[in-house]
Design a protein around this motif. Structure first.
Motif, PDB file in Angstrom:
ATOM      1  N   LYS A 415       0.845  -1.187   0.000  1.00 36.45           N
ATOM      2  CA  LYS A 415       0.000   0.000   0.000  1.00 36.45           C
ATOM      3  C   LYS A 415       0.885   1.244   0.000  1.00 36.45           C
ATOM      4  N   THR A 416       0.581   2.202  -0.869  1.00 31.51           N
ATOM      5  CA  THR A 416       1.374   3.421  -0.971  1.00 31.51           C
ATOM      6  C   THR A 416       0.985   4.395   0.142  1.00 31.51           C
ATOM      7  N   GLU A 417       1.774   5.448   0.283  1.00 31.87           N
ATOM      8  CA  GLU A 417       1.478   6.459   1.293  1.00 31.87           C
ATOM      9  C   GLU A 417       0.129   7.130   1.046  1.00 31.87           C
ATOM     10  N   SER A 418      -0.271   7.191  -0.216  1.00 31.94           N
ATOM     11  CA  SER A 418      -1.557   7.811  -0.550  1.00 31.94           C
ATOM     12  C   SER A 418      -2.723   6.834  -0.425  1.00 31.94           C
ATOM     13  N   GLY A 419      -2.442   5.595  -0.040  1.00 34.99           N
ATOM     14  CA  GLY A 419      -3.516   4.638   0.236  1.00 34.99           C
ATOM     15  C   GLY A 419      -3.855   3.690  -0.893  1.00 34.99           C
ATOM     16  N   TYR A 420      -3.132   3.763  -2.023  1.00 26.65           N
ATOM     17  CA  TYR A 420      -3.401   2.863  -3.140  1.00 26.65           C
ATOM     18  C   TYR A 420      -2.715   1.519  -2.920  1.00 26.65           C
ATOM     19  N   LYS A 421      -3.461   0.448  -3.182  1.00 25.52           N
ATOM     20  CA  LYS A 421      -2.863  -0.879  -3.177  1.00 25.52           C
ATOM     21  C   LYS A 421      -2.197  -1.094  -4.535  1.00 25.52           C
ATOM     22  N   THR A 422      -0.933  -1.520  -4.544  1.00 24.43           N
ATOM     23  CA  THR A 422      -0.241  -1.694  -5.812  1.00 24.43           C
ATOM     24  C   THR A 422       0.730  -2.864  -5.733  1.00 24.43           C
ATOM     25  N   ARG A 423       1.353  -3.151  -6.877  1.00 26.36           N
ATOM     26  CA  ARG A 423       2.375  -4.192  -6.971  1.00 26.36           C
ATOM     27  C   ARG A 423       3.493  -3.660  -7.855  1.00 26.36           C
ATOM     28  N   ASP A 424       4.733  -3.900  -7.470  1.00 32.22           N
ATOM     29  CA  ASP A 424       5.881  -3.431  -8.236  1.00 32.22           C
ATOM     30  C   ASP A 424       6.289  -4.478  -9.263  1.00 32.22           C
ATOM     31  N   PHE A 425       6.443  -4.040 -10.502  1.00 36.51           N
ATOM     32  CA  PHE A 425       6.806  -4.962 -11.574  1.00 36.51           C
ATOM     33  C   PHE A 425       8.143  -5.639 -11.292  1.00 36.51           C
ATOM     34  N   ASP A 426       9.096  -4.911 -10.721  1.00 33.89           N
ATOM     35  CA  ASP A 426      10.406  -5.499 -10.421  1.00 33.89           C
ATOM     36  C   ASP A 426      10.276  -6.668  -9.454  1.00 33.89           C
ATOM     37  N   ASN A 427       9.375  -6.548  -8.475  1.00 35.85           N
ATOM     38  CA  ASN A 427       9.181  -7.641  -7.517  1.00 35.85           C
ATOM     39  C   ASN A 427       8.499  -8.832  -8.164  1.00 35.85           C
ATOM     40  N   ILE A 428       7.567  -8.547  -9.065  1.00 32.57           N
ATOM     41  CA  ILE A 428       6.901  -9.628  -9.803  1.00 32.57           C
ATOM     42  C   ILE A 428       7.918 -10.386 -10.645  1.00 32.57           C
ATOM     43  N   ARG A 429       8.769  -9.631 -11.337  1.00 30.98           N
ATOM     44  CA  ARG A 429       9.812 -10.252 -12.163  1.00 30.98           C
ATOM     45  C   ARG A 429      10.782 -11.055 -11.300  1.00 30.98           C
ATOM     46  N   ALA A 430      11.125 -10.523 -10.127  1.00 32.10           N
ATOM     47  CA  ALA A 430      12.058 -11.224  -9.242  1.00 32.10           C
ATOM     48  C   ALA A 430      11.481 -12.549  -8.767  1.00 32.10           C
ATOM     49  N   GLU A 431      10.181 -12.577  -8.469  1.00 35.18           N
ATOM     50  CA  GLU A 431       9.584 -13.840  -8.022  1.00 35.18           C
ATOM     51  C   GLU A 431       9.540 -14.855  -9.154  1.00 35.18           C
ATOM     52  N   LEU A 432       9.234 -14.396 -10.358  1.00 33.39           N
ATOM     53  CA  LEU A 432       9.245 -15.315 -11.503  1.00 33.39           C
ATOM     54  C   LEU A 432      10.637 -15.881 -11.734  1.00 33.39           C
ATOM     55  N   GLU A 456      -6.953  -3.328 -20.474  1.00 31.15           N
ATOM     56  CA  GLU A 456      -7.166  -1.880 -20.402  1.00 31.15           C
ATOM     57  C   GLU A 456      -5.865  -1.153 -20.066  1.00 31.15           C
ATOM     58  N   ASP A 457      -5.837   0.138 -20.408  1.00 30.55           N
ATOM     59  CA  ASP A 457      -4.668   0.975 -20.150  1.00 30.55           C
ATOM     60  C   ASP A 457      -4.751   1.528 -18.729  1.00 30.55           C
ATOM     61  N   VAL A 458      -4.637   0.646 -17.746  1.00 29.90           N
ATOM     62  CA  VAL A 458      -4.778   1.060 -16.353  1.00 29.90           C
ATOM     63  C   VAL A 458      -3.415   1.416 -15.762  1.00 29.90           C
ATOM     64  N   THR A 459      -3.442   2.140 -14.653  1.00 26.71           N
ATOM     65  CA  THR A 459      -2.221   2.448 -13.901  1.00 26.71           C
ATOM     66  C   THR A 459      -2.430   1.937 -12.475  1.00 26.71           C
ATOM     67  N   GLU A 460      -2.197   0.645 -12.295  1.00 24.91           N
ATOM     68  CA  GLU A 460      -2.462   0.003 -11.012  1.00 24.91           C
ATOM     69  C   GLU A 460      -1.227  -0.683 -10.429  1.00 24.91           C
ATOM     70  N   CYS A 461      -0.333  -1.162 -11.295  1.00 21.80           N
ATOM     71  CA  CYS A 461       0.939  -1.741 -10.858  1.00 21.80           C
ATOM     72  C   CYS A 461       2.067  -0.832 -11.320  1.00 21.80           C
ATOM     73  N   THR A 462       3.033  -0.591 -10.464  1.00 25.77           N
ATOM     74  CA  THR A 462       4.123   0.328 -10.785  1.00 25.77           C
ATOM     75  C   THR A 462       5.246  -0.395 -11.524  1.00 25.77           C
ATOM     76  N   GLY A 463       6.005   0.398 -12.307  1.00 24.99           N
ATOM     77  CA  GLY A 463       7.194  -0.127 -12.965  1.00 24.99           C
ATOM     78  C   GLY A 463       6.917  -0.724 -14.323  1.00 24.99           C
ATOM     79  N   GLY A 464       7.929  -1.393 -14.871  1.00 24.88           N
ATOM     80  CA  GLY A 464       7.816  -1.947 -16.203  1.00 24.88           C
ATOM     81  C   GLY A 464       7.987  -0.871 -17.260  1.00 24.88           C
ATOM     82  N   VAL A 465       7.832  -1.267 -18.515  1.00 23.25           N
ATOM     83  CA  VAL A 465       8.032  -0.314 -19.606  1.00 23.25           C
ATOM     84  C   VAL A 465       6.977   0.792 -19.605  1.00 23.25           C
ATOM     85  N   SER A 466       5.830   0.557 -18.977  1.00 25.39           N
ATOM     86  CA  SER A 466       4.797   1.592 -18.934  1.00 25.39           C
ATOM     87  C   SER A 466       5.158   2.708 -17.972  1.00 25.39           C
ATOM     88  N   ASP A 467       6.169   2.472 -17.107  1.00 24.90           N
ATOM     89  CA  ASP A 467       6.732   3.504 -16.236  1.00 24.90           C
ATOM     90  C   ASP A 467       5.685   4.127 -15.311  1.00 24.90           C
TER      91      ASP A 467
END
Length: 510
Positions: A415-432, A456-467
């Protein structure tokens, strides 16, 4: 349901027949008994009577309702028992969403994966919703899954089994039964097939009629997926059209175009040597559906007995999985799933011991049938490197046949400081990466990936090429539940998996 008229084509399909999912039994069409079995619309067990489970060891009798004798976690409490019974009766009279022959076809594919002869791609929404239901949303998610499967198949030179978290993935487990806002306590939102998202007493009431609404939306979703998978949209020659507009201008979009050019060259070569690429093997695709087995009254109501084999199948989906929070050995969810013929999955975190895993496998797949059970691992990279080797070692020691699937998203939620639940692409890649590393070390087969994603063109997970960053999450944060990878992030993940699979097989980089 299984949609294709045939299976495995050169790059994107596998090899079994199908496509009869919507043929009504009243037409009395004839086909090989091994490929098509119809099931009755109404369960054959009535008044709580029981019959031996086809997958049970004979120690206990099983029926579609025997789960009621066990503790059922994560279940909504309904305030009107008669209303619930009426909703269940309505669902017992509706047509099955999938058929036994299709389920067996998926099972056979998963059996090959368990022997190292394929890879599973499971993807789709965190939770489907009523208000976001639209053909374009289904189409775009299907397009991304097709792109990912094409990249993985070409990259690994092995069939990819495509399964959508669609047409039934409504219900979600909750940490607390109630939500409190400004001192007001209401039932937690458990998904659109249980209650509404708005924080009002009316919306948060657990309404059993929502199960019926979910059934009819699932039927529409399946119909749309059937059209896309067999109506020309899945034609391999249309692979350029699968690129989403918002992905087109990204680095991964450019990489996909270059990759698609290689596939075009291969197709032109095949045509030049006389192979007819207009055949169904090249123009349609096998596509299956799956969801978490959570709302047991719904699953019970859609369980049917196969008219040819006498086995029971949950006809709400081809495959079902039991979540981390509901996989208790003496719980209602394992009691229900042990008696159905569908392929099953079970989510496993670092909390699961090797001994417990073996007991779960023995409960869900006592006959040790290859392809019957998938172990879906969700731990985070560091915990996975520590805990997965012991689990694999126990499975190998006991000679259990399972499909190992990585869920690299659920163990990486923050959860971010602003209260959004998110997932970091780098962590997803690391687990894979950790998932593949451990299987390389153990000599076992990394059998698949399970992700929450959308077209959809959402902004819910951070990182990756979508930045996407913490600051830009708010731009298009549309999920009603957990954060999802957008199309470009999902495609980036597919290329990473394809490269790793090529490395395992000794092929040169893409």
């Amino acid at each position: 349901m299984k949609f294709a008229t045939n299976g495995a084509a050169f790059l994107i399909a596998t090899c079994l027949g199908g496509g009869w999912a919507f043929v009504p039994s009243s037409l009395k069409l004839t086909r090989s008994r091994s490929n098509l079995s119809m099931v009755s619309s109404v369960p054959k067990i009535a008044n709580g009577s029981t019959s031996p489970s086809p997958s049970d060891n004979g120690s206990r009798e099983w029926s579609p309702s025997s789960w009621k004798n066990a503790v059922a976690k994560q279940m909504p409490v309904y305030d009107d028992e008669e209303e619930l019974e009426n909703a269940v009766k309505r669902l017992e009279r509706v047509a099955p969403l999938v058929f036994a022959g299709e389920v067996r076809s998926l099972h056979e594919k998963l059996a090959r994966v368990s022997q190292g002869q394929g890879f599973v791609l499971m993807g789709g929404d965190c939770a489907e919703s009523f208000k976001e239901f639209h053909v374009n949303h289904i189409r775009d998610t299907f397009r991304v899954i097709m792109q990912m499967a094409l990249v993985m198949t070409f990259g690994s030179s092995m069939p990819v089994v495509k399964i959508g978290r669609m047409a039934g993935q409504f219900a979600k487990p909750r940490s607390e039964p109630n939500e409190v806002i400004d001192g007001v306590s209401l039932p937690s939102y458990r998904g659109d097939n249980v209650n509404g998202e708005d924080f009002t007493p009316e919306a948060r009431r657990n309404d059993p009629n929502r199960m019926v609404d979910a059934y009819y939306q699932s039927a529409q979703t399946l119909n749309i997926l059937r059209a896309f998978s067999t109506g020309g949209f899945a034609d391999i020659s249309r692979l350029h059209a699968w690129n989403l507009d918002f992905v087109e201008g990204t680095d991964e979009g450019s990489r996909y175009r270059l990759f698609a050019g290689k596939v075009d060259e291969s197709l032109r070569f095949m045509k030049a040597i006389g192979i007819d690429t207009s055949k169904p093997e090249f123009t349609s695709v096998d596509f299956y559906t799956a969801h978490e087995c959570l709302l047991l009254p719904y699953e019970q109501a859609l369980t049917r007995q196969d008219s040819l084999t006498g086995k029971w199948y949950d006809c709400s989906a081809h495959m079902l999985w039991v979540g981390e929070r509901t996989r208790d050995l003496d719980g209602a969810h394992l009691e229900f799933t042990r008696g159905i013929g569908n392929p099953l999955g079970v989510k496993i975190s670092d909390k699961c011991t090797p001994e417990e895993l073996i007991r779960i496998i023995d409960t869900m797949n006592p006959q040790n049938i290859p392809g019957k059970l998938s172990i879906i691992v969700r731990m985070g990279a560091e915990k996975l490197r520590k805990n997965l080797p012991g689990l694999i070692r126990a499975v190998q020691r006991e000679g259990k046949a399972v499909v190992w699937i990585s869920d690299p998203v659920h163990g990486n939620t923050r959860k971010t400081e602003s209260g959004y639940k998110t997932r970091d692409f780098d962590n997803i890649r690391a687990e894979l990466r950790a998932f593949f590393d451990v299987h390389d070390e153990m000599g076992s087969h990394p059998g698949g990936v399970h992700i929450e994603m959308t077209g959809e063109d959402v902004t819910e997970c951070t990182g990756g090429v979508s930045d996407v960053t913490d600051d830009t999450l708010k731009h298009r944060y549309n999920t009603a539940c957990d954060p999802r990878l957008n199309g470009s992030q999902a495609l980036e993940l597919a290329f990473l998996i394809a490269e790793r699979m090529r490395l395992r097989t000794g092929l040169p980089p893409l």
